[in-house]
Design a protein around this motif. Structure first.
Motif, mmCIF file in Angstrom:
data_model
loop_
_atom_site.group_PDB
_atom_site.id
_atom_site.type_symbol
_atom_site.label_atom_id
_atom_site.label_comp_id
_atom_site.label_asym_id
_atom_site.label_seq_id
_atom_site.Cartn_x
_atom_site.Cartn_y
_atom_site.Cartn_z
ATOM 1 N N PRO A 70 -6.498 31.527 -30.560
ATOM 2 C CA PRO A 70 -6.252 30.083 -29.556
ATOM 3 C C PRO A 70 -5.209 30.418 -28.860
ATOM 4 C CG PRO A 70 -4.866 31.727 -32.498
ATOM 5 C CD PRO A 70 -6.295 32.501 -31.967
ATOM 6 N N HIS A 71 -4.873 31.458 -28.410
ATOM 7 C CA HIS A 71 -4.478 30.915 -27.199
ATOM 8 C C HIS A 71 -5.721 31.459 -25.442
ATOM 9 C CE1 HIS A 71 -1.699 30.799 -28.788
ATOM 10 N NE2 HIS A 71 -0.774 31.670 -29.685
ATOM 11 N N ALA A 72 -6.334 31.339 -25.704
ATOM 12 C CA ALA A 72 -7.683 31.666 -24.840
ATOM 13 C C ALA A 72 -8.587 31.062 -24.392
ATOM 14 C CB ALA A 72 -8.817 33.116 -25.271
ATOM 15 N N PHE A 73 -8.418 29.283 -24.668
ATOM 16 C CA PHE A 73 -9.430 28.752 -23.876
ATOM 17 C C PHE A 73 -8.243 27.158 -23.821
ATOM 18 C CE2 PHE A 73 -11.587 30.690 -26.565
ATOM 19 C CZ PHE A 73 -12.885 31.203 -26.280
ATOM 20 N N SER A 74 -8.207 27.300 -22.419
ATOM 21 C CA SER A 74 -6.940 25.994 -21.472
ATOM 22 C C SER A 74 -8.365 24.479 -21.916
ATOM 23 C CB SER A 74 -6.754 26.238 -20.870
ATOM 24 O OG SER A 74 -7.982 26.989 -19.844
ATOM 25 N N PHE A 75 -8.729 24.480 -21.670
ATOM 26 C CA PHE A 75 -9.520 23.550 -22.270
ATOM 27 C C PHE A 75 -9.453 22.647 -23.286
ATOM 28 C CE2 PHE A 75 -13.456 24.006 -24.419
ATOM 29 C CZ PHE A 75 -13.707 25.480 -24.338
ATOM 30 N N ILE A 76 -9.070 23.158 -24.741
ATOM 31 C CA ILE A 76 -8.848 22.455 -26.010
ATOM 32 C C ILE A 76 -7.188 23.094 -26.015
ATOM 33 C CG2 ILE A 76 -9.255 22.688 -28.594
ATOM 34 C CD1 ILE A 76 -11.435 25.354 -27.525
ATOM 35 N N ASN A 77 -6.924 21.156 -25.446
ATOM 36 C CA ASN A 77 -5.489 21.244 -26.216
ATOM 37 C C ASN A 77 -5.202 20.630 -27.649
ATOM 38 O OD1 ASN A 77 -6.090 18.101 -25.917
ATOM 39 N ND2 ASN A 77 -5.943 18.639 -23.659
ATOM 40 N N PRO A 78 -4.196 20.513 -27.776
ATOM 41 C CA PRO A 78 -3.856 19.632 -29.654
ATOM 42 C C PRO A 78 -5.031 18.347 -30.290
ATOM 43 C CG PRO A 78 -1.838 20.578 -28.988
ATOM 44 C CD PRO A 78 -2.467 20.297 -28.130
ATOM 45 N N SER A 79 -4.523 17.165 -28.773
ATOM 46 C CA SER A 79 -5.474 16.277 -29.071
ATOM 47 C C SER A 79 -7.107 16.862 -29.016
ATOM 48 C CB SER A 79 -4.984 15.191 -28.285
ATOM 49 O OG SER A 79 -3.814 15.304 -28.034
ATOM 50 N N ASN A 80 -7.442 17.364 -28.140
ATOM 51 C CA ASN A 80 -9.131 17.768 -28.079
ATOM 52 C C ASN A 80 -9.417 17.757 -29.143
ATOM 53 O OD1 ASN A 80 -9.183 17.073 -25.841
ATOM 54 N ND2 ASN A 80 -9.349 19.096 -24.659
ATOM 55 N N TYR A 81 -8.300 19.547 -29.703
ATOM 56 C CA TYR A 81 -9.568 19.947 -30.815
ATOM 57 C C TYR A 81 -8.870 18.682 -32.416
ATOM 58 C CZ TYR A 81 -9.084 22.616 -35.352
ATOM 59 O OH TYR A 81 -9.949 23.507 -36.713
ATOM 60 N N LEU A 82 -8.405 17.324 -32.127
ATOM 61 C CA LEU A 82 -8.149 16.737 -34.207
ATOM 62 C C LEU A 82 -9.466 15.697 -33.330
ATOM 63 C CD1 LEU A 82 -4.369 15.782 -33.900
ATOM 64 C CD2 LEU A 82 -5.898 16.875 -35.637
ATOM 65 N N GLN A 83 -9.635 15.406 -32.116
ATOM 66 C CA GLN A 83 -10.825 14.872 -31.500
ATOM 67 C C GLN A 83 -12.480 15.579 -32.015
ATOM 68 O OE1 GLN A 83 -9.572 14.155 -28.119
ATOM 69 N NE2 GLN A 83 -9.869 12.141 -28.382
ATOM 70 N N PHE A 84 -12.073 16.722 -32.366
ATOM 71 C CA PHE A 84 -13.365 17.740 -31.786
ATOM 72 C C PHE A 84 -13.354 17.354 -33.604
ATOM 73 C CE2 PHE A 84 -13.275 20.018 -28.037
ATOM 74 C CZ PHE A 84 -13.178 18.769 -27.433
ATOM 75 N N VAL A 85 -12.028 18.031 -34.293
ATOM 76 C CA VAL A 85 -12.405 18.186 -35.479
ATOM 77 C C VAL A 85 -12.814 16.501 -36.598
ATOM 78 C CG1 VAL A 85 -11.207 17.877 -38.433
ATOM 79 C CG2 VAL A 85 -10.678 18.898 -36.010
ATOM 80 N N THR A 86 -12.789 15.205 -35.311
ATOM 81 C CA THR A 86 -12.807 13.609 -36.209
ATOM 82 C C THR A 86 -14.495 13.746 -36.188
ATOM 83 O OG1 THR A 86 -10.981 13.123 -35.596
ATOM 84 C CG2 THR A 86 -12.822 11.822 -36.675
ATOM 85 N N ARG A 477 -5.541 22.746 -43.203
ATOM 86 C CA ARG A 477 -7.138 22.364 -42.363
ATOM 87 C C ARG A 477 -6.285 21.267 -41.608
ATOM 88 N NH1 ARG A 477 -10.038 17.474 -46.048
ATOM 89 N NH2 ARG A 477 -10.845 17.454 -44.064
ATOM 90 N N ARG A 478 -7.395 21.175 -40.311
ATOM 91 C CA ARG A 478 -6.915 20.198 -38.991
ATOM 92 C C ARG A 478 -5.576 20.546 -38.358
ATOM 93 N NH1 ARG A 478 -7.777 14.044 -41.945
ATOM 94 N NH2 ARG A 478 -10.259 14.481 -42.696
ATOM 95 N N TYR A 479 -5.660 21.757 -38.590
ATOM 96 C CA TYR A 479 -4.205 22.571 -37.387
ATOM 97 C C TYR A 479 -5.155 23.690 -36.271
ATOM 98 C CZ TYR A 479 -0.194 21.764 -40.062
ATOM 99 O OH TYR A 479 0.688 21.184 -40.903
ATOM 100 N N TYR A 480 -4.388 23.315 -34.962
ATOM 101 C CA TYR A 480 -4.848 23.293 -33.579
ATOM 102 C C TYR A 480 -4.334 25.300 -33.860
ATOM 103 C CZ TYR A 480 -4.167 24.167 -28.631
ATOM 104 O OH TYR A 480 -3.892 24.877 -27.745
ATOM 105 N N ALA A 481 -3.231 25.087 -33.961
ATOM 106 C CA ALA A 481 -3.126 26.544 -34.397
ATOM 107 C C ALA A 481 -2.083 26.536 -35.412
ATOM 108 C CB ALA A 481 -2.513 27.082 -32.115
ATOM 109 N N MET A 482 -1.403 27.658 -35.944
ATOM 110 C CA MET A 482 -0.722 27.996 -36.848
ATOM 111 C C MET A 482 0.972 28.226 -36.324
ATOM 112 S SD MET A 482 -1.414 27.583 -39.962
ATOM 113 C CE MET A 482 -0.682 28.407 -40.611
ATOM 114 N N GLY A 483 0.958 28.980 -35.668
ATOM 115 C CA GLY A 483 2.254 29.226 -35.214
ATOM 116 C C GLY A 483 3.041 30.763 -36.087
ATOM 117 N N THR A 484 4.158 30.716 -35.520
ATOM 118 C CA THR A 484 4.635 31.833 -37.503
ATOM 119 C C THR A 484 4.868 30.978 -38.455
ATOM 120 O OG1 THR A 484 6.667 31.894 -36.330
ATOM 121 C CG2 THR A 484 5.342 33.542 -35.718
#
Ligand code: HEM
Ligand SMILES: [Cu+2]
Lengths: 613, 241
Positions: A70-86, A477-484
Motif C-alpha cells: 500500500p505505501h510503496a507506489f507514489s504514482f497510484i493515488n486513491p483517484s487513480n485506483y478507482l479509475q483503474f478499477v472501473t 472492495r474498491r478500497y485503495y487502502a485499508m487503514g486501521t
C-alpha cells in the motif's frame, strides 16, 4: 443400453435458397482491412479485443501492486485506483470478453459450423467491426482527457458517477457512456447477422438440433445481448443527458460538497434496475459461448459424444430465458421491497438448476472418455473446476441473508472473478489453442501451451482463493487502502502481498502465450486440415485456412449430428457431419469426396434458381 | 396445408398446418422461417431489439414521473393549440397522429404494388409515405418550437411543473422523431431504386453489392409500421395520461 441421440439420416433436402454472391476484393486493403469476409472480421475483432484486454490486465496488475504494497507506489493515488478499477472491469467484461466471444469466435465459427459461405450481410458485418473499433478508441481517449477516465466503478452508479469528487466526472464518464452507446450500435449490426445466419442460412441437412453446441451458445448469447443491451443503451443516453444538459432522470435533489445542486426528483434506483437488467444477462453473454465451446472441446478431446445433447440445448435456452428475471439479486442492499428480494432470490436459485445440469453433463462426458490431455482439453477441464467453484459461491450470494454481510466485500470480487472472469478466459485460451490450427494452418507450441495452462490455472486459485477469506473478514472492495480497523487483522496484509505476487506472475506469464501466438504463426508445426480429428464442418474445409467462401465449389451437406465420436463399428473414431451413412470412410479425403458426391446426387436439377422474386 | 417451402431446385416441400407446421419448420434444415428472406428476418429481429429500447425509455419515463416530487404539468393544457382564440386540447397531436397512421396506409399500398412489381405505383406510394413522414417530423419541430419558445420548457426544467416532463418528452419524442427521419431517408432511397428499375434489373446495391429485389420494399414497410406503432404508445402515455 439405450441409444444415444445418434441423429443420422441418408436423405438431405434440396437447397432452398440461391447462394449469395460474395464480394471478392482484389487489393490487400480490400481483403484484409475493409474486409467483408467474416473470418477476417473475426481476426480483426480478436486482435482489437486482446489489445484492450492487455490494457485491462496491466491495470489489474497496478491495482494489485497497490493492494499488496500500500505505501510503496507514489504514482497510484486513491483517484487513480478507482479509475483503474472501473476501466479494468468495464474493459474486461464488455470490450474484451463480449467482443471476443461474439465478434471474434462468433464471426469465425458460425458461418463455418453451420455450413454457410459467409454471414448473411457481410457489409453490415464489416461496419460492425469499425464501429466497435471506434468505441474502443473513444474509451481509450478517456485516459488522455482532463480529469482522466471515470472512477465510478464499472457499474457507473449515479448520482456519484457524475458528481464532482468522483474522478472523471466531467469528461471521463461522458466518454465512457458514449463509447458504450457506440459499442452497442456496432454490436447490434454484428449480432443481427449472427442470429439470422444461424436461423436462415444453414446448409442442407443442418437442422437446429444438429448444430454444434458452440453455435448454440453463441447464438443464445447474441439473442441475450440484443435484448439486454437496449437497457444499457437507454441508461447511457439518460445519464449523458443528466451530465451534459442537467436533466434529472437519475438525480435526486442533493447537496454535494456543501452546495445545493440543480437536480431534483430523479430516481437513482431506476438506473440500477436498468443497469442490472443489462448486467445480469451480460454475465451469461460471456458465459453461454464459453459453455458451448467447452462442450465441444470436451467432446472432441475425450473422443466421446457430448452427454445429453438435447438437455444441453434446452439448458442453454432455459438459462437464457431465466437470466432476464434475476437481475435484482445485485440490488439486495439497494433498498428494495423485501418481497422483491424473495422473488429474485428464488429465481436466482432456479437458474442454478439448468446450470448444474450442464456441469453434470460435462463431467459425464469426461466419465470413461478417451481423454487426451491436449492443451485445449486442459483449459476446458480447468474451466469446469473454476466454474463449479464460482457457481457455488454464487449460490451463497443469491440468498439475501448471506449476501447482505458479504456484498461489497472481496468475497464478491472472488466470486465473480471465478465464475465470469477467469472461467470464460480459460475457455478463450482453450478455444484459441483449439482453432488456431484452422485459422493459421499451424499448431501452437504444446510445451509452451502446457506451461501457460498450469501457471494460469494454479495462479487463479492462488489469487482468488485467499480473496474469499479476505471477504469473510470484511475487507471491502474498491478500497485503495485499508487503514486501521478493528475487524481486519494485520495478517490480512501478508495475504494481500501473496495474492499480488501470484497475480503478477500470472499476468507476466501471458507474454508466453502472446509469444506462442506470434512464433507459431511463422514457425509452428503445419496442422493439416483436421489435427484434432473433429467432426464439425469447419474442419472439413478443402483449404486450411479456409478461403473466402469457406467451402470451395459446393457447400457441404450434413447427414448427422456433431458428436459422432467412437461410434461402434465405424472405421475411424470420428465421423464428420458431412459424411453420408453407410459409407465406411478411411480418412478425411474420402469424407470430402463423399460430401461432394452427395451434393451432386441430390442437387439434381443443377444450379439453383432464385426464389421469392 | 400451409404454403409449401420453395426451394432453389424448383422442388416444393409440403408443410403441415398450424402448430405442427411451426415444429416442422424449426426442426428442418436450412431455414427456421421458411420463405422468409434474410433481410426480412433481420428486420424483425432488429425491431424486437428496438422494442426493448423504446420499452426501457417508456418505463423510465413512467418511473421518473412517479419519483418526482413536483407536480406533473397537465398534458391537455400544455399540448393545446389555439384556433381563433379557442384552446383546443390535443389538436396538433391528433393531426400528427392522423398523418402518421395514414402513412402506414400508404406504405401498405406501396408494399402491395411492390409485390406486383408495379414500378410506378410503388414509387408513388413510397414517396407519399415519405412525404407524410416528413410532414409528421415538421409538425413535431413546430410543437418543439412552441414548447421551447412559448412555454419556456427546457430539458432541465420548466415553469409548469416537474423538470422530468421536458426531459423525457424531448428525449423520447426526439428519439422517435429520429427513427421517423431515418425512415424518410430510406423511403426516398428505396423509392429511387424502384423508379430507376434497379429492383427489376437486380442491380447490385451501391455499398452492399447485394442484388436488388422487391423484398426491400416489404422490409422497409416493417420498419415503418413499427415506428407508427411505437408512436401510438408514446401518444398514449404522454398525451393521454
Ligand atoms: C489476472 C487477472 C485479474 C486480476 C489480477 C484482477 C484483479 C482485480 C482487482 C484487484 C479488482 C479490484 C478489486 C477492488 O478493489 O474492488 C478487480 C475488479 C474487477 N475485475 Fe478483475 N482481475 C483480473 C481479471 C479479470 C477479468 C478477466 C475480468 C472479466 C470479467 C475481470 C472483471 C472485473 C470486474 C467486473 C471488476 C469490478 C470492477 C468494479 O468494482 O467496478 N477481472 N479485478
Ligand atoms: Cu446477476
Amino acid at each position: 443400453m439405450t441409444s444415444i441421440t445418434h441423429d443420422e439420416s441418408a436423405y438431405v433436402p434440396p437447397a432452398e435458397v440461391e447462394e449469395p454472391e460474395l464480394y471478392h476484393p482484389k487489393s490487400f486493403v480490400g481483403k484484409y482491412i475493409w474486409s467483408q469476409d467474416a473470418k477476417v472480421i473475426a481476426v480483426q475483432y480478436a486482435i482489437t479485443a486482446i489489445g484492450v484486454g492487455l490494457v485491462a490486465l496491466v491495470l489489474s496488475g497496478i491495482m494489485r501492486l497497490q493492494l499488496g504494497f500500500p505505501h510503496a507506489f507514489s504514482f497510484i493515488n486513491p483517484s487513480n485506483y478507482l479509475q483503474f478499477v472501473t476501466m479494468h472491469g468495464m474493459i474486461m467484461v464488455i470490450y474484451l470478453l463480449t467482443a471476443l466471444f461474439l465478434g471474434g469466435f462468433g464471426n469465425y465459427l458460425i458461418p463455418l459450423m453451420v455450413g454457410a459461405r459467409d454471414m448473411v450481410f457481410p457489409y453490415v458485418n464489416m461496419v460492425s467491426y469499425w464501429v466497435y473499433l471506434f468505441a474502443v478508441l473513444l474509451l481509450m481517449a478517456s485516459f488522455f482527457v482532463p480529469g482522466g477516465p471515470t472512477g465510478s466503478g464499472w457499474t457507473l452508479y449515479p448520482p456519484q458517477a457524475i458528481l464532482p469528487g468522483t474522478p472523471g466526472a466531467n469528461w471521463g464518464i461522458v466518454l465512457m457512456l458514449v463509447s458504450l452507446a457506440f459499442f452497442i450500435i456496432g454490436f447490434t449490426m454484428g449480432g443481427l447477422n449472427y442470429v439470422v445466419t444461424v436461423l436462415q442460412a444453414r446448409t442442407r441437412g443442418m437442422t437446429m438440433m444438429r448444430l454444434p453446441l458452440t453455435v448454440w451458445g453463441i447464438f443464445m448469447a447474441t439473442i441475450l445481448a440484443l435484448l439486454a443491451f437496449p437497457a444499457l443503451f437507454v441508461s447511457a443516453i439518460m445519464m449523458t443527458l443528466d451530465q451534459t444538459l442537467g436533466t434529472s432522470f437519475f438525480m435526486p435533489a442533493l447537496v454535494s460538497q456543501g452546495q445545493h445542486l440543480n437536480y431534483n426528483g430523479g430516481s437513482p434506483i431506476l438506473f440500477q434496475h436498468l443497469f442490472w437488467f443489462f448486467g445480469h444477462p451480460e454475465v451469461y453473454i460471456v458465459a453461454l459461448p464459453a459453455f458451448g465451446i467447452v462442450s465441444d472441446l470436451i467432446a472432441v478431446h475425450a473422443r466421446k459424444n457430448i452427454f445429453g445433447y438435447r438437455m444441453m440445448v434446452w439448458a442453454i435456452l432455459a438459462i437464457g430465458g431465466l437470466s432476464f428475471v434475476v437481475w435484482a439479486h445485485h440490488m439486495y442492499v439497494s433498498g428494495m421491497n423485501p418481497y422483491f428480494g424473495f422473488f429474485f432470490a428464488t429465481t436466482t436459485l432456479i437458474i442454478a438448476i439448468p446450470t448444474a445440469l450442464k456441469v453434470y453433463n460435462w463431467v459425464l462426458t469426461l466419465w470413461r472418455g478417451n481423454i487426451h490431455l491436449t492443451v485445449p482439453m486442459l483449459f476446458a477441464i480447468g474451466f469446469v473446476f473454476t466454474f463449479i467453484n464460482g457457481g457455488l459461491t454464487g449460490l451463497f450470494l443469491g440468498n439475501v441473508p448471506v449476501d447482505i454481510p458479504l456484498s461489497g466485500t472481496m468475497f464478491v470480487v472472488a466470486h465473480f472473478h471465478m465464475v465470469m472472469a477467469v472461467s470464460p478466459v480459460l475457455v478463450v485460451f482453450g478455444a484459441i489453442y483449439h482453432w488456431y490450427p484452422k485459422i493459421t494452418g499451424r499448431m501452437l507450441n504444446d510445451t509452451l501451451g502446457k506451461f501457460h495452462f498450469w501457471v494460469t490455472f494454479l495462479g487463479t486459485y492462488a489469487i482468488y482463493y485467499p480473496m474469499h477469506y479476505l471477504g469473510f473478514l470484511g475487507v471491502p472492495r474498491r478500497y485503495y487502502a485499508m487503514g486501521t480497523t478493528v475487524f481486519v487483522p494485520e495478517s490480512a496484509q501478508s495475504l494481500n502481498e501473496a495474492i499480488t505476487i501470484a497475480a503478477l506472475i500470472v499476468g507476466a506469464i501471458q507474454v508466453v502465450f502472446l509469444y506462442n501466438l506470434i512464433w507459431s504463426y511463422f514457425k509452428g508445426k503445419p496442422a493439416g486440415p483436421n489435427p484434432w480429428r473433429a467432426t464439425t464442418l469447419e474442419w472439413q474445409t478443402p483449404h486450411t485456412p479456409p478461403k473466402h467462401g469457406n467451402f470451395g465449389a459446393t457447400l457441404p451437406a450434413v447427414y448427422r449430428w456433431a458428436y459422432d465420436y467412437s461410434v461402434p463399428g465405424a472405421a475411424e473414431d470420428f465421423i464428420p457431419q458431412n459424411q453420408p451413412p453407410g459409407k465406411k470412410a478411411k480418412g478425411l479425403e474420402q469424407a470430402l469426396d463423399a460430401s461432394d458426391l452427395g451434393a451432386q446426387k441430390l442437387d439434381g436439377a443443377g444450379t439453383p434458381k432464385p426464389i421469392g422474386s | 396445408m400451409a404454403q409449401p417451402a420453395l426451394t432453389g431446385t424448383g422442388a416444393v416441400l409440403p408443410r403441415p398446418e398450424g402448430l405442427q407446421g411451426i415444429v416442422a419448420d424449426w426442426s428442418s434444415d436450412q431455414r427456421a422461417f421458411k420463405n422468409v428472406p434474410w433481410g426480412k428476418a433481420m428486420m424483425w429481429i432488429f425491431l424486437l431489439s428496438d422494442t426493448f429500447i423504446f420499452s426501457s425509455f417508456l418505463i423510465s419515463y413512467m418511473t421518473v414521473r412517479i419519483s418526482t416530487t413536483v407536480p406533473w404539468p397537465n398534458p391537455s393544457e400544455v399540448f393545446g393549440l389555439a384556433i381563433g382564440g379557442v384552446e383546443v386540447p390535443l389538436l396538433l397531436i391528433a393531426i400528427m397522429t392522423f398523418v402518421l397512421i395514414s402513412s402506414s396506409g400508404t406504405m401498405v399500398l406501396a408494399v402491395n404494388y411492390g409485390y406486383r412489381k408495379d414500378r410506378v405505383k410503388t414509387f408513388v406510394f413510397l414517396l407519399l409515405t415519405a412525404a407524410l413522414g416528413a410532414t409528421f417530423v415538421g409538425m413535431q419541430a413546430f410543437e418543439w418550437t412552441k414548447l421551447i419558445v412559448h412555454e419556456g420548457i427546457r430539458p432541465w426544467g420548466n415553469p409548469l411543473g416537474a423538470a422530468q416532463f421536458g426531459a423525457s418528452f424531448f428525449m423520447i419524442t426526439g428519439f422517435h422523431g429520429t427513427h421517423v427521419s431515418i425512415g424518410v431517408i430510406f423511403l426516398i432511397i428505396v423509392a429511387i431504386k424502384v423508379l430507376r428499375g434497379d429492383l427489376d434489373r437486380m442491380r447490385p446495391g451501391f455499398m452492399t453489392g447485394r442484388k436488388g429485389s422487391y423484398e426491400i420494399v416489404e422490409t422497409m414497410g416493417l420498419y415503418w409500421h413499427f415506428v407508427d406503432l411505437v408512436w401510438v404508445f408514446i401518444f398514449a402515455v404522454f398525451y393521454l395520461w
